[in-house]
Scaffold this motif. Sequence first.
Motif, PDB file in Angstrom:
ATOM      1  N   ILE A 210       0.844  -1.199   0.000  1.00 61.28           N
ATOM      2  CA  ILE A 210       0.000   0.000   0.000  1.00 61.28           C
ATOM      3  C   ILE A 210       0.879   1.250   0.000  1.00 61.28           C
ATOM      4  N   LYS A 211       1.888   1.220   0.841  1.00 61.24           N
ATOM      5  CA  LYS A 211       2.750   2.383   1.017  1.00 61.24           C
ATOM      6  C   LYS A 211       3.517   2.731  -0.257  1.00 61.24           C
ATOM      7  N   SER A 212       3.960   1.720  -0.977  1.00 59.12           N
ATOM      8  CA  SER A 212       4.872   1.974  -2.092  1.00 59.12           C
ATOM      9  C   SER A 212       4.187   2.306  -3.409  1.00 59.12           C
ATOM     10  N   VAL A 213       2.937   1.858  -3.614  1.00 59.81           N
ATOM     11  CA  VAL A 213       2.375   1.977  -4.962  1.00 59.81           C
ATOM     12  C   VAL A 213       0.983   2.598  -5.026  1.00 59.81           C
ATOM     13  N   CYS A 214       0.245   2.650  -3.919  1.00 59.39           N
ATOM     14  CA  CYS A 214      -1.177   3.021  -3.990  1.00 59.39           C
ATOM     15  C   CYS A 214      -1.416   4.527  -3.851  1.00 59.39           C
ATOM     16  N   ASP A 215      -2.461   4.979  -4.524  1.00 58.46           N
ATOM     17  CA  ASP A 215      -2.949   6.352  -4.353  1.00 58.46           C
ATOM     18  C   ASP A 215      -4.012   6.409  -3.263  1.00 58.46           C
ATOM     19  N   SER A 216      -4.838   5.367  -3.200  1.00 63.83           N
ATOM     20  CA  SER A 216      -5.912   5.270  -2.209  1.00 63.83           C
ATOM     21  C   SER A 216      -5.918   3.859  -1.641  1.00 63.83           C
ATOM     22  N   ALA A 217      -6.603   3.702  -0.516  1.00 66.17           N
ATOM     23  CA  ALA A 217      -6.628   2.381   0.116  1.00 66.17           C
ATOM     24  C   ALA A 217      -7.886   2.215   0.943  1.00 66.17           C
ATOM     25  N   ALA A 218      -8.214   0.943   1.185  1.00 64.54           N
ATOM     26  CA  ALA A 218      -9.323   0.594   2.065  1.00 64.54           C
ATOM     27  C   ALA A 218      -8.857  -0.500   3.005  1.00 64.54           C
ATOM     28  N   LEU A 219      -9.317  -0.446   4.234  1.00 64.53           N
ATOM     29  CA  LEU A 219      -9.012  -1.460   5.229  1.00 64.53           C
ATOM     30  C   LEU A 219     -10.258  -2.317   5.416  1.00 64.53           C
ATOM     31  N   MET A 220     -10.101  -3.647   5.217  1.00 63.51           N
ATOM     32  CA  MET A 220     -11.223  -4.575   5.391  1.00 63.51           C
ATOM     33  C   MET A 220     -11.061  -5.381   6.664  1.00 63.51           C
ATOM     34  N   ARG A 221     -12.205  -5.629   7.292  1.00 63.23           N
ATOM     35  CA  ARG A 221     -12.206  -6.468   8.483  1.00 63.23           C
ATOM     36  C   ARG A 221     -13.590  -7.111   8.603  1.00 63.23           C
ATOM     37  N   GLY A 222     -13.629  -8.426   8.727  1.00 58.47           N
ATOM     38  CA  GLY A 222     -14.887  -9.119   8.908  1.00 58.47           C
ATOM     39  C   GLY A 222     -15.887  -8.909   7.796  1.00 58.47           C
ATOM     40  N   GLY A 223     -15.380  -8.821   6.546  1.00 58.54           N
ATOM     41  CA  GLY A 223     -16.269  -8.671   5.411  1.00 58.54           C
ATOM     42  C   GLY A 223     -16.778  -7.267   5.190  1.00 58.54           C
ATOM     43  N   ARG A 224     -16.249  -6.306   5.919  1.00 58.62           N
ATOM     44  CA  ARG A 224     -16.662  -4.910   5.777  1.00 58.62           C
ATOM     45  C   ARG A 224     -15.457  -4.015   5.519  1.00 58.62           C
ATOM     46  N   ILE A 225     -15.698  -2.896   4.862  1.00 62.48           N
ATOM     47  CA  ILE A 225     -14.674  -1.853   4.748  1.00 62.48           C
ATOM     48  C   ILE A 225     -14.842  -0.915   5.932  1.00 62.48           C
ATOM     49  N   VAL A 226     -13.826  -0.867   6.779  1.00 62.18           N
ATOM     50  CA  VAL A 226     -13.925  -0.059   7.995  1.00 62.18           C
ATOM     51  C   VAL A 226     -13.313   1.322   7.830  1.00 62.18           C
ATOM     52  N   ALA A 243      -3.556   5.010   8.560  1.00 56.76           N
ATOM     53  CA  ALA A 243      -2.389   5.888   8.617  1.00 56.76           C
ATOM     54  C   ALA A 243      -1.425   5.448   9.708  1.00 56.76           C
ATOM     55  N   ARG A 244      -1.970   5.023  10.839  1.00 56.88           N
ATOM     56  CA  ARG A 244      -1.113   4.559  11.936  1.00 56.88           C
ATOM     57  C   ARG A 244      -0.347   3.296  11.552  1.00 56.88           C
ATOM     58  N   GLU A 245      -1.009   2.430  10.780  1.00 56.96           N
ATOM     59  CA  GLU A 245      -0.331   1.212  10.328  1.00 56.96           C
ATOM     60  C   GLU A 245       0.719   1.520   9.262  1.00 56.96           C
ATOM     61  N   LEU A 246       0.397   2.466   8.371  1.00 61.53           N
ATOM     62  CA  LEU A 246       1.332   2.826   7.313  1.00 61.53           C
ATOM     63  C   LEU A 246       2.557   3.544   7.851  1.00 61.53           C
ATOM     64  N   PHE A 247       2.339   4.333   8.903  1.00 60.80           N
ATOM     65  CA  PHE A 247       3.411   5.184   9.398  1.00 60.80           C
ATOM     66  C   PHE A 247       3.408   5.154  10.928  1.00 60.80           C
ATOM     67  N   PRO A 248       3.823   4.040  11.533  1.00 62.26           N
ATOM     68  CA  PRO A 248       3.755   3.916  12.992  1.00 62.26           C
ATOM     69  C   PRO A 248       4.829   4.727  13.699  1.00 62.26           C
ATOM     70  N   ALA A 293      10.377  10.506  11.591  1.00 62.42           N
ATOM     71  CA  ALA A 293      10.617   9.635  10.442  1.00 62.42           C
ATOM     72  C   ALA A 293      10.081  10.312   9.199  1.00 62.42           C
ATOM     73  N   VAL A 294      10.768  10.094   8.092  1.00 69.17           N
ATOM     74  CA  VAL A 294      10.334  10.614   6.791  1.00 69.17           C
ATOM     75  C   VAL A 294      10.298   9.442   5.820  1.00 69.17           C
ATOM     76  N   GLU A 295       9.185   9.283   5.108  1.00 67.30           N
ATOM     77  CA  GLU A 295       9.052   8.199   4.141  1.00 67.30           C
ATOM     78  C   GLU A 295       8.356   8.697   2.895  1.00 67.30           C
ATOM     79  N   THR A 296       8.490   7.930   1.816  1.00 69.46           N
ATOM     80  CA  THR A 296       7.742   8.197   0.601  1.00 69.46           C
ATOM     81  C   THR A 296       6.562   7.239   0.564  1.00 69.46           C
ATOM     82  N   ILE A 297       5.354   7.776   0.578  1.00 70.01           N
ATOM     83  CA  ILE A 297       4.134   6.983   0.575  1.00 70.01           C
ATOM     84  C   ILE A 297       3.288   7.421  -0.615  1.00 70.01           C
ATOM     85  N   GLY A 298       2.993   6.474  -1.500  1.00 68.14           N
ATOM     86  CA  GLY A 298       2.224   6.797  -2.687  1.00 68.14           C
ATOM     87  C   GLY A 298       2.901   7.841  -3.557  1.00 68.14           C
ATOM     88  N   GLY A 299       4.251   7.805  -3.580  1.00 68.12           N
ATOM     89  CA  GLY A 299       5.002   8.752  -4.390  1.00 68.12           C
ATOM     90  C   GLY A 299       5.089  10.147  -3.797  1.00 68.12           C
TER      91      GLY A 299
END
Length: 363
Positions: A210-226, A243-248, A293-299
């Motif tokens: 997700i961090k390296s290539v995506c423009d947008s994202a969705a988190l799924m849990r239990g058959g739902r988009i949360v 965001a917390r998972e992408l950039f802890p 921390a500094v990272e490149t996320i989604g370019g």
Amino acid sequence: MITTQGLTKVYTSRGRQVSALQGVDLHVREGEVYGVVGTSGAGKSTLIRCVNLLERPTSGTVTVDGVELTALPGTEKRAGRELRAARRRIGMVFQHFNLLSSRTVQENVELPLEITGLDRAARRRKAGELLDLVGLADKARAYPGQLSGGQKQRVGIARALSGDPKVLLSDEATSALDPETTRSILALLRDLNRQLGLTVLLITHEMDVIKSVCDSAALMRGGRIVEAGPLTDLLATGESELARELFPLSEFGTGRPDGTVLEITFQGDTSGRPFVSQLARTYQIDINILGAAVETIGGRLVGRMRVELPGSHQDNVVPIGYLREQGLQVDVLGATATAPATRTGAVADLITGDRALENGVVA
């Protein structure tokens, strides 16, 4: 480009019903790379198979490129003519490649074209162009057993592009690959997205994808988009779980009981500003940097910094307001009840430490 509304999928096994999808609403914009992430069993693969109706939803609608696929006649086992035509505009890349071992690389890429009735000369020409596009022109006469995992996946991508699709679906396409090969495949998907204007929907359980290539994202849990949205919006939202998972920043210090701890997120133009040193000079305060921390996320360059200001939250209302006026996302974590025995990350006085951090040098 891709929209699902109220999507449900219920399986029946041994007289027992299992809900794999529960009212999923998804919107993927034209030309973006959209990632769906979640743990095993979250419903990700069922979702992507419902998008091209390899699995027909129990209820809800799927619309791709203006065509409501769920309204077209056909079943999972026998699609109607209109549905088959619509599916040809949707490329699909699988985790396990699904190449025919008895066919050469070129013949594997030609297979979908052969099924549609394209003549041999046109098939060969088209397959050659696609193999060149994915960097495998020299492997046209090889067999799958002679290829590495990454090369097999490139063949799978070339085959998925044979129908000139507007949408490319990727179901865990990199999960069986080593990290270096994963990076090369993700770079290829991004290049194809830009060169061909492809809309890419990918399923993954890896946040790094997700961090390296995506423009947008969705988190799924239990058959739902949360949670879902553009990465830039998610990163600017302090409550975002994605965001917390992408950039802890959990490994950073939490400050003293008598201080105010702030978490500052900066991206784009704000990443080059020396806002911490400006804050200290303007308000004559000392600031401890607990971590950064500094990272490149989604370019896009994104940074997070955790700092501690002396005094209570009330004492720091004006400095916090100043930071927000600079276009920064500022979340007040508050003072801790007890100070940690040690601090991890960079804990530094402002003047000696912040310049290096603001220039992308992270301790």
